[in-house]
Design a protein around this motif. Structure first.
Motif, short mmCIF file in Angstrom:
data_model
loop_
_atom_site.label_atom_id
_atom_site.label_comp_id
_atom_site.label_asym_id
_atom_site.label_seq_id
_atom_site.Cartn_x
_atom_site.Cartn_y
_atom_site.Cartn_z
N LEU A 110 -24.97 -40.24 8.61
CA LEU A 110 -25.15 -41.69 8.70
C LEU A 110 -26.69 -41.98 9.31
O LEU A 110 -27.05 -42.87 8.93
N ALA A 111 -27.09 -40.91 9.93
CA ALA A 111 -28.74 -40.86 9.86
C ALA A 111 -29.44 -40.99 8.54
O ALA A 111 -28.95 -40.29 7.92
N PRO A 112 -30.56 -41.58 8.51
CA PRO A 112 -31.40 -42.53 9.48
C PRO A 112 -30.80 -43.76 9.65
O PRO A 112 -31.68 -44.79 10.27
N PHE A 113 -29.63 -44.28 9.11
CA PHE A 113 -29.38 -45.57 9.19
C PHE A 113 -28.62 -46.05 10.51
O PHE A 113 -28.98 -47.29 10.87
N ILE A 114 -28.09 -45.39 11.01
CA ILE A 114 -27.38 -45.49 12.39
C ILE A 114 -27.41 -44.22 13.29
O ILE A 114 -27.07 -43.24 12.83
N ASP A 115 -27.98 -44.10 14.53
CA ASP A 115 -27.96 -43.18 15.27
C ASP A 115 -26.70 -43.18 16.09
O ASP A 115 -26.70 -43.79 17.40
N LEU A 116 -25.38 -42.80 15.57
CA LEU A 116 -24.35 -42.91 16.15
C LEU A 116 -24.04 -42.35 17.78
O LEU A 116 -23.61 -43.00 18.52
N PRO A 117 -24.62 -40.91 17.71
CA PRO A 117 -24.37 -40.49 19.39
C PRO A 117 -25.09 -41.48 20.24
O PRO A 117 -24.56 -41.54 21.41
N ALA A 118 -26.36 -41.98 19.93
CA ALA A 118 -27.12 -42.62 20.98
C ALA A 118 -26.47 -44.03 21.09
O ALA A 118 -26.17 -44.44 22.26
N SER A 119 -25.79 -44.62 20.16
CA SER A 119 -25.08 -45.79 20.12
C SER A 119 -23.78 -45.52 21.15
O SER A 119 -23.48 -46.34 22.08
N LEU A 120 -23.19 -44.56 20.86
CA LEU A 120 -21.84 -44.38 21.67
C LEU A 120 -22.49 -43.95 23.17
O LEU A 120 -21.58 -44.47 24.17
N GLY A 121 -23.35 -43.41 23.50
CA GLY A 121 -24.12 -43.08 24.63
C GLY A 121 -24.24 -44.43 25.49
O GLY A 121 -24.17 -44.64 26.54
N GLN A 122 -24.98 -45.31 24.71
CA GLN A 122 -25.13 -46.80 25.04
C GLN A 122 -23.88 -47.45 25.84
O GLN A 122 -23.88 -48.10 26.65
N PHE A 123 -22.87 -47.30 24.76
CA PHE A 123 -21.70 -48.04 25.00
C PHE A 123 -20.83 -47.41 26.14
O PHE A 123 -20.30 -48.23 27.16
N ARG A 124 -21.00 -46.08 26.41
CA ARG A 124 -20.43 -45.41 27.48
C ARG A 124 -21.15 -46.03 28.70
O ARG A 124 -20.31 -46.25 29.73
N ALA A 125 -22.33 -46.09 28.95
CA ALA A 125 -23.04 -46.71 29.99
C ALA A 125 -22.89 -47.86 30.34
O ALA A 125 -22.64 -48.43 31.47
N ALA A 126 -22.67 -48.87 29.29
CA ALA A 126 -22.17 -50.16 29.69
C ALA A 126 -20.62 -50.32 29.98
O ALA A 126 -20.16 -51.30 30.71
N PHE A 127 -19.82 -49.39 29.31
CA PHE A 127 -18.33 -49.88 29.64
C PHE A 127 -17.84 -48.30 29.87
O PHE A 127 -17.19 -47.64 29.15
N GLY A 128 -18.13 -47.75 31.21
CA GLY A 128 -17.65 -46.52 31.70
C GLY A 128 -16.17 -46.31 31.54
O GLY A 128 -15.84 -45.25 31.69
N GLY A 129 -15.32 -47.28 31.42
CA GLY A 129 -13.88 -47.25 31.53
C GLY A 129 -13.38 -47.00 30.16
O GLY A 129 -12.02 -46.61 30.23
N ILE A 130 -14.13 -47.23 29.17
CA ILE A 130 -13.54 -46.99 27.97
C ILE A 130 -13.62 -45.69 27.38
O ILE A 130 -14.61 -44.97 27.28
N ASP A 131 -12.47 -45.17 27.08
CA ASP A 131 -12.44 -43.63 26.28
C ASP A 131 -12.97 -43.90 24.91
O ASP A 131 -12.41 -44.74 24.24
N ILE A 132 -13.61 -42.85 24.46
CA ILE A 132 -14.28 -42.95 23.08
C ILE A 132 -13.99 -41.72 22.21
O ILE A 132 -13.95 -40.41 22.82
N GLU A 133 -13.18 -41.96 21.08
CA GLU A 133 -13.11 -41.00 20.22
C GLU A 133 -13.84 -41.00 19.01
O GLU A 133 -14.09 -42.17 18.60
N LEU A 134 -14.19 -40.04 18.32
CA LEU A 134 -15.03 -39.88 16.99
C LEU A 134 -14.35 -39.17 16.02
O LEU A 134 -13.90 -37.99 16.25
#
Length: 304
Positions: free
Chosen positions: A101-125
């Motif tokens: 996906l890089a360089p179009f989307i930095d998916l790990p960084a985006s998932l990290g931002q989402f976890r910071a904003a919505f800490g109660g949501i479990d994330i699967e990849l």
């Protein structure tokens, strides 16, 4: 002036090309042109200097670009705040993605931002091929898949285009094509190719481009990721065709064997597309957690 016009403006400004911007937005080019003209009329002057191949920002356009990005980011932040109030305290977000996906989307960084904003949501990849990911979205096992969109788009799925980029030829630095521009696909048929496997959409796109002109080529190497294609090309074992940003990133690297790239004639240049695919319509996922994640991404996100 409205948010949609600003989203259209940002897409054209970033692509520097109306055709590519319209593909990225999943919008007919005439509609995009009309939206930009209406915005220019509203603001009292031209935002772009247009040519046959590219467009450039006017001084007014340069000023608007920064402001438009700020306004769109504020709109996303406001929506995220409301979403949190309405309740995303618990739940699950399941993401699927193709490799590279890089360089179009930095998916790990985006998932990290989402976890910071919505800490109660479990994330699967999950990482997989395009067809498998789209099937999993349709069957409800994945909320969002970052992949090439289907053609034609299925009635039961929606998508947002994030990239529409021309593909280029990559080769060894000493290859006769190194630095060339305006190549025809017919110029490549005597070369040995390094390709992704047949289940990859990129491979099918390249195959279809040659087949449309009645051309045949020889694949000497098959791989399951783009970095391997680039390394095979750098070693002079084959040439490959990849999205321009992928090739440019490898050209800039200081380690490893040097690699060069060459461009194709615009009329024969395959267009590689990247989209977020989900259950929904009009560019909006049905699942709130999926909407929240797409709004958090620091990328243009424009409904069709």
């Amino acid at each position: 002036m409205d948010l949609k016009q600003l989203e259209h403006f940002v897409a054209v400004a970033e692509e520097r090309h109306f055709t590519r911007a319209s593909r990225r937005l999943n919008l007919v080019q005439s509609g995009l042109s009309a939206s930009i003209r209406a915005l220019e009329d509203d603001l009292g002057g031209p935002l772009f200097m247009r040519s046959t191949r590219r467009v450039a920002l006017t001084p007014a356009g340069e000023v608007l670009l920064d402001e438009a990005r700020r306004v769109l980011a504020a709109a996303r932040d406001a929506r995220n705040a409301v979403t949190q109030v309405h309740g995303l305290a618990r739940g699950r977000l399941s993401i699927g993605a193709i490799h590279s996906l890089a360089p179009f989307i930095d998916l790990p960084a985006s998932l990290g931002q989402f976890r910071a904003a919505f800490g109660g949501i479990d994330i699967e990849l999950t990482l997989d091929g395009s067809r498998a990911l789209i099937d999993e979205v349709r069957e409800g096992r994945i909320d969002i898949a970052f992949t090439q969109p289907c053609t034609p788009a299925p009635d039961d799925l929606g998508f947002r285009m994030f990239a529409c980029e021309g593909m280029v030829v990559v080769c060894a630095a000493h290859h006769r094509f190194a630095g060339a521009s305006g190549l025809r696909l017919a110029d490549l048929v005597d070369e040995t190719f390094a390709d992704l496997r047949h289940e990859w959409t990129v491979r099918r796109l390249v195959d279809q481009s040659f087949a449309a002109l009645g051309l045949q080529r020889r694949t000497g190497f098959e791989a399951n990721d783009m970095p391997m294609l680039l390394e095979l090309a750098a070693q002079g074992l084959a040439i490959a065709m990849v999205p321009e940003s992928v090739a440019a990133a490898r050209v800039r690297e200081s380690h490893g064997a040097p690699v060069a790239m060459a461009t194709l004639r615009e009329a024969e240049e395959p267009c590689w597309e990247l989209a977020a695919v989900f259950k929904g319509r009009d560019g909006e996922p049905l699942i709130p957690v999926a909407r929240a994640f797409l709004d958090l991404l620091k990328l243009p996100q424009v409904p069709a």
